[in-house]
Design an enzyme around this catalytic site. Structure first.
Site, PDB file in Angstrom:
ATOM      1  N   THR A 166       0.863  -1.189   0.000  1.00 14.54           N
ATOM      2  CA  THR A 166       0.000   0.000   0.000  1.00 14.54           C
ATOM      3  C   THR A 166       0.898   1.238   0.000  1.00 14.54           C
ATOM      4  O   THR A 166       1.302   1.709  -1.051  1.00 14.54           O
ATOM      5  CB  THR A 166      -0.967   0.002   1.198  1.00 14.54           C
ATOM      6  OG1 THR A 166      -0.240  -0.251   2.406  1.00 14.54           O
ATOM      7  CG2 THR A 166      -2.038  -1.064   1.023  1.00 14.54           C
ATOM      8  N   LYS A 189       3.856  -6.855   4.227  1.00 11.42           N
ATOM      9  CA  LYS A 189       3.659  -5.464   3.850  1.00 11.42           C
ATOM     10  C   LYS A 189       3.318  -4.681   5.104  1.00 11.42           C
ATOM     11  O   LYS A 189       2.798  -5.212   6.076  1.00 11.42           O
ATOM     12  CB  LYS A 189       2.564  -5.303   2.795  1.00 11.42           C
ATOM     13  CG  LYS A 189       1.154  -5.675   3.183  1.00 11.42           C
ATOM     14  CD  LYS A 189       0.385  -4.707   4.050  1.00 11.42           C
ATOM     15  CE  LYS A 189       0.395  -3.309   3.482  1.00 11.42           C
ATOM     16  NZ  LYS A 189      -0.339  -2.387   4.457  1.00 11.42           N
ATOM     17  N   THR A 200       0.096  -2.677  10.857  1.00 16.96           N
ATOM     18  CA  THR A 200      -0.805  -2.730   9.702  1.00 16.96           C
ATOM     19  C   THR A 200      -0.084  -3.547   8.767  1.00 16.96           C
ATOM     20  O   THR A 200       0.645  -3.091   7.953  1.00 16.96           O
ATOM     21  CB  THR A 200      -1.079  -1.450   8.999  1.00 16.96           C
ATOM     22  OG1 THR A 200      -2.255  -0.996   9.547  1.00 16.96           O
ATOM     23  CG2 THR A 200      -1.525  -1.612   7.574  1.00 16.96           C
ATOM     24  N   ASN A 399       0.203  10.779   5.991  1.00 20.37           N
ATOM     25  CA  ASN A 399      -1.009  10.320   6.651  1.00 20.37           C
ATOM     26  C   ASN A 399      -2.117  11.358   6.668  1.00 20.37           C
ATOM     27  O   ASN A 399      -3.293  11.005   6.790  1.00 20.37           O
ATOM     28  CB  ASN A 399      -0.675   9.854   8.072  1.00 20.37           C
ATOM     29  CG  ASN A 399      -0.055   8.472   8.069  1.00 20.37           C
ATOM     30  OD1 ASN A 399      -0.751   7.474   8.000  1.00 20.37           O
ATOM     31  ND2 ASN A 399       1.274   8.416   8.108  1.00 20.37           N
TER      32      ASN A 399
END
Length: 404
Positions: A166, A189, A200, A399
């Site tokens: 991502t 990932k 995550t 972010n």
């Protein structure tokens, strides 16, 4: 990178297809607007199908996590399907049905391909923005395509590792070749929203060792507790965290539990280091070590408290040897400590001892990319290390614009 320790070879040029009995693929199914690869498949050809998994501790669990937790109660998996570009989290009953439909589609495609498979043998993983349903027309069409694209060797593993990215900037994979002629491979990932309770993070590990689900579960839990659970980039715990370990048994070799534990640990540790190095906005890799704690658990708590402290992380970003921020951070940890006994060191140089800063503490050079912060509480034998990073402008910028 090649590393030789105890005659085992650790290779970052290989991943989930390094162990015998595994195929993989990664394609662009159109889930991502960028057109990049966004769908990955890892397939276990057997003859064994043992599997184990650990998942997020977040009480808000994504639909694919709920599905995969259910299927893993059997202790067996033939395949893992993973998508990037959408988390399928907080999507209600419809989202769970999407995860189920994905598993059904994979099972049907594999059965048509020649391997009779049930949906109960397919784990589903997703990563991306929380809150949106997946484009199931594109995903299901991609499932039909990806089964035909499966490959052994290195190419399939490379493509799969790229497809799960991502905000990652590079794919993350590694394989350990044991001198006993069995192998553990893996891909992962994750670049942000990483905190203990995994990260995550999606991670698929494979081995051609002939081991049962109980042995796999033992090895996986020991490894994740010492690696992924001690990686803390930003204190945020994802809804989708998943680590899976599949065994094909294709080597015909059953290693001792200690050897399996060590191999899985080393693969997880290397993947963890790769995640740390590619964290969002990272300019410095930081290892926080606490020694001399009353217990290992206290050491973990103290190290994690320091690693999560924004003032510590911003000081590191600015190459500022501000030991006061470290002392203040550990002081709020819910553990036993005596500030007059503990010491603090930056990159091996003492900066705090006997309750005061040491001479020259403000001149310690923190300009390099790797920073070690060590706190010795001098109370006992407890010890732990937590990996983290600095907190940079790049992290905030990335972010603040993630959903757009």
């Amino acid at each position: 990178m090649t590393e030789t320790v105890n005659a085992a070879r650790l290779l970052r040029e290989q991943g989930v297809t390094a162990p015998a009995g595994f195929r993989a693929a990664g394609i662009a199914a159109g889930i991502k607007a960028s057109g990049k690869r966004d769908l990955a498949l890892v397939f276990n050809e057997g003859p064994d199908y043992g599997a184990a998994g650990v998942f997020t501790r977040n009480k808000v669990k994504a639909a694919p996590v709920l599905w995969s937790q259910q299927v893993l109660t059997t202790g067996a998996l033939r395949a893992v399907i993973l998508n990037s570009g959408g988390a399928n989290a907080c999507t209600g009953p419809g989202g769970f049905q999407d995860a189920h439909a994905t598993a059904e589609a994979v099972a049907a495609a594999l059965s048509d391909w020649g391997t009779e498979t049930g949906a109960i043998e397919v784990a589903v993983c997703s990563t991306g923005l929380i809150g949106d349903r997946l484009p199931m027309d594109k995903l299901l069409a991609g499932v039909r395509t990806i089964v035909q694209d499966m490959a052994g060797g290195l190419s399939g593993g490379d493509d799969a590792a790229q497809a799960i990215m991502t905000t990652d900037t590079v794919p993350k994979q590694v394989a350990l070749h044991h001198p006993g002629n069995w192998t553990v491979g893996g891909m992962a990932k994750g670049a942000g929203m990483i905190a203990p309770s995994l990260a995550t993070m999606l991670c698929v590990l494979t081995t051609d060792a002939a081991v049962d689900p109980v042995a796999l579960d033992t090895a996986l839990r020991r490894a994740t507790a010492a690696t992924f659970d001690r990686l803390d980039i930003d204190g945020a715990c994802s809804t989708n965290d998943t680590v899976l370990l599949l065994a094909s048994g294709a080597s015909g070799i059953t290693p001792a539990q200690a050897d399996l534990d060590d191999a899985v640990l080393r693969v997880c540790d290397d993947l963890c280091a790769q995640l740390q190095a590619d964290a969002e906005g990272v300019t410095k890799r930081v290892n926080v070590t606490v020694t001399g704690a009353a217990s290992d658990d206290d050491a973990v708590v103290a190290a994690r408290t320091i690693a999560r402290d924004s003032l510590v992380k911003t000081a590191v970003f600015g190459s500022d040897p501000n030991w006061g921020r470290v002392v203040a951070a550990v002081g709020i940890a819910p553990i036993a400590l005596d500030p007059d006994r503990m010491t603090v060191s930056f990159n091996g140089s003492a900066v705090f001892a006997d309750g005061v800063g040491t001479p020259g503490a403000r001149e310690v050079d923190l300009s390099g990319p790797d920073i070690d912060i060590t706190v010795d509480l001098r109370l006992g034998d407890g010890r732990a290390t937590v990996r983290t990073t600095d907190l940079s402008h790049g992290y905030v910028e990335e972010n603040s614009a993630y959903s757009s």
